[in-house]
Design a protein around this motif. Structure first.
Motif, PDB file in Angstrom:
ATOM      1  N   MET A   1       0.921  -1.287   0.092  1.00 52.05           N
ATOM      2  CA  MET A   1      -0.034   0.038   0.201  1.00 52.05           C
ATOM      3  C   MET A   1       0.816   1.187   0.015  1.00 52.05           C
ATOM      4  N   ILE A   2       0.360   2.359  -0.495  1.00 53.11           N
ATOM      5  CA  ILE A   2       0.909   3.851  -0.328  1.00 53.11           C
ATOM      6  C   ILE A   2       0.112   4.702   0.206  1.00 53.11           C
ATOM      7  N   ILE A   3       0.853   5.428   1.229  1.00 55.63           N
ATOM      8  CA  ILE A   3       0.242   6.751   1.729  1.00 55.63           C
ATOM      9  C   ILE A   3       0.282   8.009   0.869  1.00 55.63           C
ATOM     10  N   PRO A   4      -1.034   8.478   0.219  1.00 57.29           N
ATOM     11  CA  PRO A   4      -0.718   9.586  -0.599  1.00 57.29           C
ATOM     12  C   PRO A   4      -0.117  10.664   0.019  1.00 57.29           C
ATOM     13  N   ALA A   5       0.588  11.446  -0.609  1.00 58.94           N
ATOM     14  CA  ALA A   5       1.306  12.739   0.008  1.00 58.94           C
ATOM     15  C   ALA A   5       0.462  13.744   0.599  1.00 58.94           C
ATOM     16  N   ARG A   6      -0.959  13.888   0.284  1.00 60.11           N
ATOM     17  CA  ARG A   6      -1.776  14.807   0.939  1.00 60.11           C
ATOM     18  C   ARG A   6      -2.394  14.503   2.040  1.00 60.11           C
ATOM     19  N   PHE A   7      -2.055  13.181   2.483  1.00 58.32           N
ATOM     20  CA  PHE A   7      -2.609  12.820   4.017  1.00 58.32           C
ATOM     21  C   PHE A   7      -1.430  12.735   4.864  1.00 58.32           C
ATOM     22  N   ASN A   8      -0.511  13.934   4.882  1.00 62.08           N
ATOM     23  CA  ASN A   8       0.473  13.866   5.829  1.00 62.08           C
ATOM     24  C   ASN A   8       0.208  14.419   7.195  1.00 62.08           C
ATOM     25  N   GLY A   9       1.035  14.292   8.324  1.00 60.79           N
ATOM     26  CA  GLY A   9       1.083  14.847   9.395  1.00 60.79           C
ATOM     27  C   GLY A   9       2.282  15.698   9.745  1.00 60.79           C
ATOM     28  N   PRO A  10       3.367  15.369  10.248  1.00 63.26           N
ATOM     29  CA  PRO A  10       4.292  16.057  10.206  1.00 63.26           C
ATOM     30  C   PRO A  10       4.946  16.057   8.981  1.00 63.26           C
ATOM     31  N   PRO A  11       5.775  17.036   8.444  1.00 60.99           N
ATOM     32  CA  PRO A  11       6.389  16.905   7.118  1.00 60.99           C
ATOM     33  C   PRO A  11       6.942  15.520   6.590  1.00 60.99           C
ATOM     34  N   GLY A  12       6.639  15.013   5.483  1.00 63.81           N
ATOM     35  CA  GLY A  12       7.159  13.809   4.971  1.00 63.81           C
ATOM     36  C   GLY A  12       6.748  12.813   5.579  1.00 63.81           C
ATOM     37  N   SER A  13       5.653  12.482   6.556  1.00 66.52           N
ATOM     38  CA  SER A  13       5.369  11.189   7.032  1.00 66.52           C
ATOM     39  C   SER A  13       3.708  11.429   7.096  1.00 66.52           C
ATOM     40  N   GLY A  14       3.118  10.394   7.016  1.00 66.02           N
ATOM     41  CA  GLY A  14       1.690  10.181   7.115  1.00 66.02           C
ATOM     42  C   GLY A  14       0.978  10.722   8.493  1.00 66.02           C
ATOM     43  N   ASN A  15      -0.416  11.333   8.270  1.00 66.88           N
ATOM     44  CA  ASN A  15      -1.047  11.664   9.656  1.00 66.88           C
ATOM     45  C   ASN A  15      -1.439  10.248  10.194  1.00 66.88           C
ATOM     46  N   GLY A  16      -1.162  10.307  11.512  1.00 65.43           N
ATOM     47  CA  GLY A  16      -1.300   8.839  12.327  1.00 65.43           C
ATOM     48  C   GLY A  16      -2.807   8.321  12.065  1.00 65.43           C
ATOM     49  N   GLY A  17      -3.635   8.916  12.435  1.00 69.01           N
ATOM     50  CA  GLY A  17      -4.938   8.458  12.389  1.00 69.01           C
ATOM     51  C   GLY A  17      -5.295   7.988  10.982  1.00 69.01           C
ATOM     52  N   TRP A  18      -4.997   8.738   9.799  1.00 69.37           N
ATOM     53  CA  TRP A  18      -5.469   8.399   8.467  1.00 69.37           C
ATOM     54  C   TRP A  18      -4.607   6.945   8.158  1.00 69.37           C
ATOM     55  N   THR A  19      -3.265   7.159   8.332  1.00 68.34           N
ATOM     56  CA  THR A  19      -2.375   6.114   8.283  1.00 68.34           C
ATOM     57  C   THR A  19      -2.796   4.740   9.055  1.00 68.34           C
ATOM     58  N   ALA A  20      -3.242   4.707  10.113  1.00 65.09           N
ATOM     59  CA  ALA A  20      -3.652   3.507  10.962  1.00 65.09           C
ATOM     60  C   ALA A  20      -4.945   3.076  10.323  1.00 65.09           C
ATOM     61  N   ALA A  21      -5.731   3.706  10.088  1.00 60.67           N
ATOM     62  CA  ALA A  21      -6.880   3.124   9.368  1.00 60.67           C
ATOM     63  C   ALA A  21      -6.838   2.505   8.245  1.00 60.67           C
ATOM     64  N   ALA A  22      -5.714   3.085   7.299  1.00 63.43           N
ATOM     65  CA  ALA A  22      -5.324   2.368   5.893  1.00 63.43           C
ATOM     66  C   ALA A  22      -4.658   1.234   6.368  1.00 63.43           C
ATOM     67  N   LEU A  23      -3.809   1.152   7.226  1.00 63.39           N
ATOM     68  CA  LEU A  23      -3.074   0.004   7.605  1.00 63.39           C
ATOM     69  C   LEU A  23      -4.016  -1.190   8.117  1.00 63.39           C
ATOM     70  N   ALA A  24      -4.850  -0.740   9.048  1.00 70.84           N
ATOM     71  CA  ALA A  24      -5.763  -1.681   9.481  1.00 70.84           C
ATOM     72  C   ALA A  24      -6.588  -2.323   8.441  1.00 70.84           C
ATOM     73  N   ALA A  25      -7.021  -1.598   7.474  1.00 71.45           N
ATOM     74  CA  ALA A  25      -7.885  -2.141   6.405  1.00 71.45           C
ATOM     75  C   ALA A  25      -6.814  -3.061   5.635  1.00 71.45           C
ATOM     76  N   ALA A  26      -5.644  -2.740   5.318  1.00 72.99           N
ATOM     77  CA  ALA A  26      -4.854  -3.648   4.712  1.00 72.99           C
ATOM     78  C   ALA A  26      -4.469  -4.917   4.981  1.00 72.99           C
ATOM     79  N   THR A  27      -4.434  -4.977   6.590  1.00 71.83           N
ATOM     80  CA  THR A  27      -4.296  -6.161   7.227  1.00 71.83           C
ATOM     81  C   THR A  27      -5.268  -7.254   7.309  1.00 71.83           C
ATOM     82  N   GLY A  28      -6.666  -6.612   6.990  1.00 76.66           N
ATOM     83  CA  GLY A  28      -7.768  -7.697   6.928  1.00 76.66           C
ATOM     84  C   GLY A  28      -8.266  -8.214   8.363  1.00 76.66           C
ATOM     85  N   HIS A  29      -7.783  -7.675   9.485  1.00 75.33           N
ATOM     86  CA  HIS A  29      -8.148  -8.121  10.545  1.00 75.33           C
ATOM     87  C   HIS A  29      -9.774  -7.905  10.736  1.00 75.33           C
ATOM     88  N   ASP A  30     -10.530  -8.898  11.368  1.00 71.95           N
ATOM     89  CA  ASP A  30     -11.740  -8.896  11.836  1.00 71.95           C
ATOM     90  C   ASP A  30     -11.916  -8.123  13.106  1.00 71.95           C
TER      91      ASP A  30
END
Length: 218
Positions: A1-30
């Motif tokens: 998966m890729i975190i799009p640049a527009r969903f940043n938090g600190p410069p150069g890194s993903g916003n924590g909440g947005w990123t965590a949700a995307a990662l949670a979905a990618a792992t497929g946990h129930d």
């Protein structure tokens, strides 16, 4: 998966909440999951997700995703007028460690523009107008920064370290919602916080608990 640049938090890194949700979905946990960020999530970088672990192209562990256990307890709501008054005194308007943050950055005209201000009892509150495109990632992002601003202070920046969220429903585009936050504990560099999102009718839409970490030297 890729975190799009527009969903940043600190410069150069993903916003924590947005990123965590995307990662949670990618792992497929129930069921509810807890995401722990081990490194600043890189933007526009292919990440490998396997066995609950997220790694960058060099093999570094970026995040871990695990079952969350008990659901977070919701932070009590406030009315929209109270949230608007709190947001008018948002300390990030005067001093913000990451003014370009997708969620709470005052420099982002294309962001969520959630500006959590303090209430007299120490909680934070802010209005949140749901954007035209609302996703699970949007709501996790909305549940992120309001907790951080319960502990962020002048010269004391924090970043998200861990978050677990439970969503009951998504807001409709254009809904005027309220997000609240509270710090349950803060010791040393670690702070434990909770947040909740309420719809225009006062219905609970989502809640989260998180651990925020003060940056070294702060």
């Amino acid at each position: 998966m890729i975190i799009p640049a527009r969903f940043n938090g600190p410069p150069g890194s993903g916003n924590g909440g947005w990123t965590a949700a995307a990662l949670a979905a990618a792992t497929g946990h129930d069921g509810p999951v807890e995401v722990t960020l081990r490194q600043p999530p890189p933007l526009e970088t292919p990440l490998t997700v396997a066995g609950g672990e997220v790694r960058d192209p060099g093999g570094r562990l970026v995040a871990e995703v695990r079952p969350a256990g008990d659901a977070p307890e919701a932070v009590p709501p406030v009315d929209l007028g109270t949230a608007r008054a709190a947001a008018a005194a948002y300390p990030g308007l005067a001093e913000h460690p990451f003014p370009g943050c997708y969620v709470c950055g005052p420099d982002r005209v294309d962001g969520l523009r959630i500006f959590p201000g303090r209430l007299p009892d120490g909680r934070t509150a802010a209005p949140f107008t749901a954007p035209a495109e609302v996703t699970v990632e949007t709501v996790w992002a909305a549940l992120d920064c309001s907790g951080g601003w319960a502990v962020i202070g002048p010269g004391r920046p924090y970043v998200l370290g861990r978050i677990a969220a439970v969503l009951d429903a998504l807001p409709a585009p254009g809904d005027e919602c309220v997000v609240t936050g509270v710090a349950d504990d803060a010791r040393g560099r670690k702070a434990l916080v909770r947040t909740a999102l309420y719809g225009p009718d006062g219905r609970l839409l989502g809640r989260a608990r998180a651990t925020w970490i003060a940056l070294p030297g702060a």
